[in-house]
Design a protein around this motif. Sequence first.
Motif, PDB file in Angstrom:
ATOM      1  N   ARG A   8       0.838  -1.208   0.000  1.00 54.28           N
ATOM      2  CA  ARG A   8       0.000   0.000   0.000  1.00 54.28           C
ATOM      3  C   ARG A   8       0.867   1.250   0.000  1.00 54.28           C
ATOM      4  NH1 ARG A   8       2.252   2.189   4.290  1.00 54.28           N
ATOM      5  NH2 ARG A   8       1.865   1.298   6.336  1.00 54.28           N
ATOM      6  N   ALA A  10       0.370   5.118   1.530  1.00 53.04           N
ATOM      7  CA  ALA A  10      -0.538   5.682   2.547  1.00 53.04           C
ATOM      8  C   ALA A  10      -0.236   7.148   2.826  1.00 53.04           C
ATOM      9  CB  ALA A  10      -0.423   4.850   3.827  1.00 53.04           C
ATOM     10  N   PRO A  11      -0.480   8.011   1.873  1.00 53.60           N
ATOM     11  CA  PRO A  11      -0.163   9.428   2.100  1.00 53.60           C
ATOM     12  C   PRO A  11      -1.203  10.135   2.982  1.00 53.60           C
ATOM     13  CG  PRO A  11      -1.201   9.159  -0.031  1.00 53.60           C
ATOM     14  CD  PRO A  11      -1.056   7.773   0.542  1.00 53.60           C
ATOM     15  N   SER A  12      -0.752  11.210   3.609  1.00 52.84           N
ATOM     16  CA  SER A  12      -1.673  12.076   4.360  1.00 52.84           C
ATOM     17  C   SER A  12      -2.025  13.247   3.452  1.00 52.84           C
ATOM     18  CB  SER A  12      -0.996  12.622   5.613  1.00 52.84           C
ATOM     19  OG  SER A  12      -0.493  11.566   6.369  1.00 52.84           O
ATOM     20  N   GLU A  46      -4.546   8.799   4.701  1.00 48.02           N
ATOM     21  CA  GLU A  46      -4.366   8.920   6.154  1.00 48.02           C
ATOM     22  C   GLU A  46      -4.813  10.314   6.609  1.00 48.02           C
ATOM     23  OE1 GLU A  46      -0.686   7.121   7.545  1.00 48.02           O
ATOM     24  OE2 GLU A  46      -1.663   5.212   7.106  1.00 48.02           O
ATOM     25  N   TYR A 202      -1.173   7.962  14.685  1.00 50.00           N
ATOM     26  CA  TYR A 202      -0.603   7.261  13.536  1.00 50.00           C
ATOM     27  C   TYR A 202      -0.334   5.793  13.872  1.00 50.00           C
ATOM     28  CZ  TYR A 202       3.178   5.476  10.665  1.00 50.00           C
ATOM     29  OH  TYR A 202       3.957   4.650   9.903  1.00 50.00           O
ATOM     30  N   VAL A 206      -2.364   2.863  11.902  1.00 44.69           N
ATOM     31  CA  VAL A 206      -1.638   2.165  10.838  1.00 44.69           C
ATOM     32  C   VAL A 206      -1.681   0.640  11.027  1.00 44.69           C
ATOM     33  CG1 VAL A 206       0.739   2.123  11.740  1.00 44.69           C
ATOM     34  CG2 VAL A 206       0.383   2.489   9.341  1.00 44.69           C
ATOM     35  N   THR A 219       5.834  -1.203   2.746  1.00 39.45           N
ATOM     36  CA  THR A 219       7.019  -0.511   2.237  1.00 39.45           C
ATOM     37  C   THR A 219       6.879   0.948   2.643  1.00 39.45           C
ATOM     38  OG1 THR A 219       6.050   0.098   0.110  1.00 39.45           O
ATOM     39  CG2 THR A 219       7.085  -2.060   0.241  1.00 39.45           C
ATOM     40  N   ARG A 220       7.951   1.521   3.161  1.00 39.13           N
ATOM     41  CA  ARG A 220       7.901   2.929   3.543  1.00 39.13           C
ATOM     42  C   ARG A 220       9.311   3.426   3.822  1.00 39.13           C
ATOM     43  NH1 ARG A 220       4.379   1.725   8.842  1.00 39.13           N
ATOM     44  NH2 ARG A 220       5.926   0.693  10.102  1.00 39.13           N
ATOM     45  N   LEU A 224      10.698   5.855   9.099  1.00 39.36           N
ATOM     46  CA  LEU A 224       9.674   5.199   9.919  1.00 39.36           C
ATOM     47  C   LEU A 224      10.149   3.857  10.483  1.00 39.36           C
ATOM     48  CD1 LEU A 224       6.517   6.193   7.869  1.00 39.36           C
ATOM     49  CD2 LEU A 224       7.112   6.938  10.179  1.00 39.36           C
TER      50      LEU A 224
HETATM   51  N1  GLU Z   1       1.057   8.540   6.209  1.00 36.80           N
HETATM   52  C1  GLU Z   1       2.455   8.291   6.400  1.00 36.80           C
HETATM   53  C2  GLU Z   1       3.258   9.349   5.707  1.00 36.80           C
HETATM   54  O1  GLU Z   1       2.727  10.057   4.852  1.00 36.80           O
HETATM   55  C3  GLU Z   1       2.897   6.951   5.852  1.00 36.80           C
HETATM   56  C4  GLU Z   1       2.678   5.909   6.807  1.00 36.80           C
HETATM   57  C5  GLU Z   1       3.225   4.544   6.511  1.00 36.80           C
HETATM   58  O2  GLU Z   1       3.684   4.253   5.405  1.00 36.80           O
HETATM   59  O3  GLU Z   1       3.138   3.747   7.407  1.00 36.80           O
HETATM   60  O4  GLU Z   1       4.420   9.488   6.016  1.00 36.80           O
END
Ligand code: GLU
Length: 293
Positions: A8, A10-12, A46, A202, A206, A219-220, A224
Amino acid sequence: MSTLEVTRFAPSPSGLLHLGHAYAALFAARAAAGGRVGGRFLLRIEDIDGDRARPEFEAAIFADLAWLGLAWEEPVRRQSDHLADYAHALDALQARGLVYPCFCSRKEIAAEIARAGAAPHGPAESVYPGTCRALDAGLREARCAAGVPFALRLDMARALAEAEAENGGALTWHDRAGGRQCCDPRPQGDIVLARKDVPASYHLSVVVDDAAQDITLVTRGADLFEASHVHRLLQQLLGLPVPQYHHHRLVTDGQGQRLAKRSAALALSALREAGRSPAEVIAMSGIEEDLTP
Ligand code: GLU
């Protein structure tokens, strides 16, 4: 790779996507496609922090990703549609006695840390010193009754001890870049799980979302990495499946600084308006070199 990967992005929706987001989205999409045929790439908005989330940024996310040529599976999960799921998870942690209300303001926390002698701007600077953990029950009730605003925090030491006992030993998780990790979220202290204005932090949202979306590979960005220790702990306490992780590098600007939402010149919409093609932007992100063996 033999598993069917579900990844996925997952942008804010609190700003415009920039080159670093393009990298992260492409990384997740490629990781899904790199699995067996049928790998799934999902999108999550998010937007739980209602003060910062804006519909125009959400619309821009869809436009930018489509322009890059990314196709995600519908439906998109929008956090603000799932507040009951987070409340349910929070209840479960509260029922286990692992959560406590914290009435400290940011200023009080900073003062307490300074009193305890933490170096300014050191790693301990933002770690909550646990002031409200042992608050007398009567005082807690009185403050709640008086309407003093509070955050709900996880009692980290207790939570980890319970999770490890339940697991029959130390918790571990797997990072595709760094290998097997021993889960140690203690340096992050008693993290916030919810606030009055933000019903799930968060960390809490998450893990609930990754489970709800059946994510197999998170993946990120490497920023994080430490958060993943907290997530592994929460997965154990909430009885959620444990995905694998792949923390990737962060895209930096010409000066080697990581990009932020204020890096306007590298916003995808700005690059598009400046006449860059999707292929050029993908090349600029550096993802191709990173993924070429
Ligand atoms: N929403 C988070 C961000 O924009 C990403 C969170 C995630 O990948 O767990 O940095």
